[in-house]
Design a protein around this motif. Structure first.
Motif, mmCIF file in Angstrom:
data_model
loop_
_atom_site.group_PDB
_atom_site.id
_atom_site.type_symbol
_atom_site.label_atom_id
_atom_site.label_comp_id
_atom_site.label_asym_id
_atom_site.label_seq_id
_atom_site.Cartn_x
_atom_site.Cartn_y
_atom_site.Cartn_z
ATOM 1 N N ILE A 1 -4.819 -14.906 -0.610
ATOM 2 C CA ILE A 1 -3.985 -14.087 0.263
ATOM 3 C C ILE A 1 -4.690 -12.736 0.287
ATOM 4 N N GLU A 2 -5.426 -12.474 1.366
ATOM 5 C CA GLU A 2 -6.176 -11.218 1.427
ATOM 6 C C GLU A 2 -5.172 -10.075 1.427
ATOM 7 N N ASN A 3 -5.287 -9.179 0.464
ATOM 8 C CA ASN A 3 -4.257 -8.151 0.332
ATOM 9 C C ASN A 3 -4.642 -6.868 1.076
ATOM 10 N N TYR A 4 -5.663 -6.158 0.587
ATOM 11 C CA TYR A 4 -6.027 -4.913 1.298
ATOM 12 C C TYR A 4 -7.471 -4.518 1.017
ATOM 13 N N LEU B 1 0.830 -1.211 0.000
ATOM 14 C CA LEU B 1 0.000 0.000 0.000
ATOM 15 C C LEU B 1 0.859 1.253 0.000
ATOM 16 N N ARG B 2 1.967 1.202 0.728
ATOM 17 C CA ARG B 2 2.865 2.361 0.771
ATOM 18 C C ARG B 2 3.443 2.640 -0.615
ATOM 19 N N LEU B 3 3.829 1.571 -1.307
ATOM 20 C CA LEU B 3 4.491 1.739 -2.602
ATOM 21 C C LEU B 3 3.516 2.090 -3.729
ATOM 22 N N PHE B 4 2.358 1.483 -3.706
ATOM 23 C CA PHE B 4 1.485 1.586 -4.887
ATOM 24 C C PHE B 4 0.197 2.371 -4.668
ATOM 25 N N ALA B 5 -0.151 2.638 -3.425
ATOM 26 C CA ALA B 5 -1.436 3.326 -3.203
ATOM 27 C C ALA B 5 -1.280 4.512 -2.275
ATOM 28 N N ASN B 6 -0.058 5.016 -2.128
ATOM 29 C CA ASN B 6 0.204 6.128 -1.223
ATOM 30 C C ASN B 6 -0.367 5.853 0.176
ATOM 31 N N GLY B 7 -0.329 4.588 0.555
ATOM 32 C CA GLY B 7 -0.794 4.222 1.894
ATOM 33 C C GLY B 7 -2.295 4.201 2.053
#
Lengths: 674, 321
Positions: free
Chosen positions: A598-601, A412-418
């Motif tokens: 694998i539940e991601n987010y 999430l930090r890398l691809f969705a700005n958290g």
């Protein structure tokens, strides 16, 4: 004055006149003080037929044009059903043989919008009352194969609806005279649907084959909205007639005033809507609510200036097509759209230290954050001989190990700005059964434990003993874009740290679909957004009858576990309560160990609103909430002017530069030639 | 000339048939009816709905060969529809494609016509001007500017134009379209300016070369010897003779005014035929896509023939054999 000078002067005047008329305002000046909500849309709607439409943009239009029997409370969370066109939210009533009945009573004096099609029911008629027969007609359309409704599977639980569809299809094939009948006559001639009983002008009873409490949510969606048979019969799309999919005739708070679906869609307040005709009813779905969720009052969402007032506050909704995100966001900053998401290109400018940047605050913009009832996950094809169920404990441990290697927070930090919450189970926040305290033991990144599990699975250090090389797996995807590939590499890099060799097999969307149909895939990524706020709408994604490869359903993991299936069937027939929670917890434990996903987010939505927009509360679900919004048009008009004053001096400077550079050349040349 | 035109026409028909066959094979190699249905109905549509959609749209028939009813195949239907101009309905939203073409042609022409006319009105005089001042610093600066203009991608002009003229200077709306008279010009100004600038370098370079070549010819020397002024020579003699090769470029471009500009329409949100083509690609809308490709190939063939004819009209020395 010489000719050249006269020409230059005329050009200069023309430039000045053109610049004086220049503006970046895309709207007519007369609209500046109107209470109009401006929203962008990207892809054009596919259909405005409420029994068919399933995409967000379709619902952006028909959600306002067609009203529903039930609705959702605007402020309360978890989502709560409220009466819409129906006087009350009905309760299920057992009627024997496991069947359950729901009785809806319509409000009096509900009217369809004005439309020429009503001349079919009486010469010169422009509108008519909405009656229970219209509900029956709409539901019959869901069952009609020629309509092609995508929700027949869910609404097919209505007794006799599927049989009706088969009956009418056969009659059409075998009897051309029947097929030539008008649609309402066809439905009558095909015989009644056992589970749809019209009990009077304003009362209809729906009977289900078995208990399915989620049926009520479907009555809060346009699929079950009443449509007039006159419109379907008139707008056939044949012989130059409009198509019903492009010419909606509803009874909602807005009417479609303009439909250039590739550029501009206009929704105008419907003066025939019951909320406008009868504000004295204080109908829950036509009145601003007086209570909300904790914190709503502090957010100003229970402002006495609005509480109890009849809806809608807007006179018009303008939807303008925007294909590119950057110009859309720029127009939002210029004040030409009232709300916007945060585009990744401008994230750092808009959000700083987890909150709005000072620049945005200066513009009076405010931020609304909401976790969507949605999940993004990685899945294993459980039919696969290596990662699937056939290898029993060995492949289970492999999946557990791979699950432990994925760090969703970092993703999430890398691809969705958290923006998002690392997921622990298939159920996102806001859905019954979600437990914020629960930590899935296989969703806490732990490479050491993962390596140990791999060892137990028979792949020490990720090595496949049969080849002596790292275990080779494929990550199958239907997106070859650079951004998507980077995300896929994040997963494969994580698994490479365990010694596994996971290759990204990215193909076109069509090729990927073909792989899924053939079952020729191992690991994939997918997502789901709730249709309605019930755990059934997430947990059915792993119910074996929904298997993708064999049944074409949304269970892309092809997961099949008899105990899970049994619990799912029990859970979906239950109302929310401790017993249902216990069943959900057991299902969660099964998934925790089996790891088909694998539940991601759970994605988090950042919505920006200008200061002149009142009462905004993001829903996450695709709901028609604009009727609750208000616009301070005067403030917007003032700020738009202040923010968009054209800068004209560069035009004059350019003109001057051209004269200064070119004129000496011309003069010199002419002198030499003479 | 008639025999030549008939030969060209026959070759054109073969080309179009080839394009149609190629299109059919290509599309069904990469996409299956299920994919088209899923795109139209959405990922969530159950299998039964997908199957029903396939039946409703006639994609359940054999593709190439049906031994019982040889005429009842998708291939035959494909050719029949295109060659009779009965384009059918869109796969994405079931709207009749002819209706969509009618809706799209107006916005496309409202963009491409001013773009085309302004391009000519600016390109030819500027090329003439640069040729007029040949071997001066204006000429050299002009050539450098043209090369620079040609070197930059159209996409950059679009993004730069939107940023500078729409966002920073606030002269025009960044994007959008509204066909209402009085408002439409506001939306078209920016794409037209961007389009003209993007194409200007190319046309000035080409036209300048033609004009410079003409200025070296005997008739120009004769006119100069007779005492005609430079301006008169350029406007009355060089321009008229130089227009012959330029004309052929113009004529071949005319048919494509109807198909719109894919890039400009997409980025500026103009709902023309170019934008419809992009939408069809994104939506797996084979029915619309094949129509657009068919019309494109038809216009290309027509453009080629018109170019040949325009040669003979502009220059009596040219004979089509």
């Amino acid at each position: 004055m010489s000719g050249a000078l006269r020409y230059a002067a005329a050009l200069g005047l023309a430039v000045m006149a053109a610049l004086a008329g220049c503006t970046n305002d895309p709207y007519p000046a007369a609209d500046a003080v109107e209470k109009i909500l401006y929203q962008p849309f990207d892809d054009p709607p596919k259909t405005l037929d409420p029994q068919v439409a399933y995409s967000v943009v379709d619902h952006m239009v028909i959600g306002y044009v067609y009203d529903t029997l039930l609705g959702y409370h605007y402020l309360k969370r978890p989502f709560t059903l409220i009466p819409g066109m129906a006087e009350q939210v009905p309760e299920g009533r057992p009627v024997g043989g496991g069947r359950v009945a729901y009785r809806f009573r319509l409000r009096p004096d509900l009217r369809f919008q004005e439309d020429p099609c009503f001349s079919l029911s009486g010469a010169g008629a422009r509108s008519r009352q909405v009656v229970a027969d219209d509900i029956a007609f709409s539901l019959a359309r869901v069952g009609d194969p020629a309509v092609g409704s995508p929700v027949l599977e869910a609404l097919g639980k209505i007794t006799g609806l599927v049989a009706f569809g088969k009956r009418i299809e056969e009659r059409r094939k075998s009897d051309p005279a029947f097929a030539a009948l008008r649609i309402d006559a066809q439905y009558r001639a095909a015989g009644p649907i056992e589970g749809i009983r019209v009990l009077g002008e304003r009362e209809v009873e729906i009977v289900l084959d078995d208990a399915y409490p989620q049926i009520l949510y479907w009555f809060a969606m346009p699929f079950t909205s009443p449509v007039p048979w006159e419109a379907v019969a008139t707008y056939t799309g044949e012989g130059g007639a409009d198509s019903f999919a492009e010419h909606p005739v509803g009874s909602g708070p807005f009417v479609l005033a303009r439909y250039d679906k590739r550029s501009r869609i206009v929704l105008q307040r419907n003066e025939q809507w019951y909320g406008v005709l009868h504000p004295e009813w204080k109908a829950p779905a036509a009145t601003y609510p007086s209570e909300g969720a904790p914190g709503d009052a502090e957010e100003g969402l229970l402002d006495p200036a609005y509480v109890g007032r009849p809806l809608p506050f807007l006179s018009r909704i303008e939807l303008r097509r925007e294909k590119e995100p950057i110009p859309t966001f720029t127009k939002f900053l210029q004040g030409y759209y009232d709300a916007s998401g945060v585009i990744k290109e401008s994230f750092d400018r808009v959000i700083q230290k987890g909150d709005l940047s000072p620049d945005m605050r200066t513009l009076g913009i405010h931020l609304a954050r909401s976790v969507e009832p949605a999940i993004s996950y990685l899945g294993f094809n459980m039919d696969d001989p290596v990662v699937g169920a056939k290898r029993g404990d060995r492949s289970r441990k492999l999946r557990q190990a791979m699950s432990l290697a994925i760090d969703s927070k970092e993703f999430l930090r890398l691809f969705a700005n958290g923006r998002g919450i690392p997921a622990q189970t298939p159920l996102p926040p806001g859905i019954f059964g979600y437990d914020a305290e629960y930590a899935n033991p296989f969703r806490q990144p732990d490479l050491e434990r993962a390596a140990a599990l791999l060892d137990e699975a028979g792949y020490p250090g990720g090595i496949d003993p049969s080849t002596g090389r790292p275990l080779h797996l494929t990550f199958d995807a239907g997106d070859t874009g650079a951004a998507a590939l980077l995300q896929f590499q994040f997963y494969t890099s994580a698994w490479r740290r365990l010694g596994l060799d996971v290759e990204v097999a990215a193909t076109s969307y069509n090729q990927f679909q073909d792989k899924v149909r053939r079952g020729a895939y191992q690991i994939f990524t997918w997502g789901w957004v709730a249709d309605y706020p019930d755990p059934e709408n997430f947990l059915f994604l792993l119910w074996s009858p929904m298997g993708r490869t064999h049944g074409g359903g949304p269970n892309t993991a092809n997961y099949s576990n008899p105990r899970y299936d049994e619990l799912f069937v029990r859970m979906k027939a239950m109302s929310d309560g401790p017993e249902r929670l216990r069943v959900i917890d057991e299902m969660r434990e099964i998934l925790q160990q089996d790891r088909p996903w694998i539940e991601n987010y759970y994605p988090e939505r950042y919505a920006l609103y200008h200061g002149w927009v009142e009462n905004e509360k993001p829903a996450g679900l695709s709901l028609p909430t604009a009727k609750y919004l208000d616009i301070d048009a005067a403030e917007r008009a003032l700020l738009r002017v202040a923010w968009n004053e054209p800068i004209t001096w560069p035009a004059y400077a350019l003109l001057g530069l051209v004269v200064v550079v070119v004129a000496p050349g011309i003069v010199t040349f002419l002198r030499e030639r003479q | 000339m008639l025999a030549y035109l008939l030969r060209r026409l026959a070759a054109g028909v073969v080309t179009i048939l080839g394009v149609l066959l190629f299109l059919f094979v290509l599309f069904f190699l990469v996409a299956k009816p299920e994919d088209v249905a899923r795109k139209a109905l959405g990922e969530r549509a159950p299998k039964a709905a997908v199957e029903q959609w396939i039946v409703n749209h006639g994609y359940d028939r054999p593709r190439f060969w049906n031994p019982d009813h040889p005429a009842d195949t998708m291939l035959v239907d494909h050719f029949r529809r295109m060659l009779t101009f009965d384009f059918g309905a869109s796969d994405a939203d079931d709207v009749p494609i002819s209706k969509r073409l009618r809706e799209g042609i107006g916005p496309s022409l409202s963009l491409t016509l001013p773009l085309f006319v302004l391009g000519l009105l600016l390109g030819i005089p500027l090329a003439l001007l640069v040729a007029f001042f040949r071997d001066t610093y204006i000429d050299r600066a002009g050539v450098v500017a043209c090369v620079l203009l040609m070197s930059v991608s159209t996409l950059l002009y679009i993004i730069g134009g939107q940023y500078l003229l729409g966002k920073i200077l606030r002269w025009f709306p960044i994007s959008g379209f509204d066909p209402v008279p009085g408002v439409i010009a506001r939306f078209l100004a920016l794409p037209v300016i961007v389009g003209v600038i993007a194409g200007l370098g190319d046309s000035i370079r080409f036209d300048r070369t033609v004009f410079v070549e003409e200025t070296g010819k005997d008739y120009v020397r004769t006119a100069r010897a007779k005492g005609a002024g430079e301006a008169r020579i350029m406007l009355r003699h060089v321009l008229r003779n130089g227009l012959i090769p330029i004309l052929t470029q113009i004529v071949i471009a005319i048919p494509f005014l109807f198909t719109g500009s894919i890039l400009l329409e997409s980025f500026f949100g103009i709902p023309g035929l170019g934008s419809i083509t992009v939408d069809a690609i994104n939506a797996n809308d084979f029915a619309t896509l094949r129509t657009m490709v068919f019309i494109g190939s038809l216009l290309f063939v027509v453009g080629q023939i018109l170019t040949d004819v325009s040669y003979t009209l502009a220059d009596p020395r040219v004979r089509l054999e």
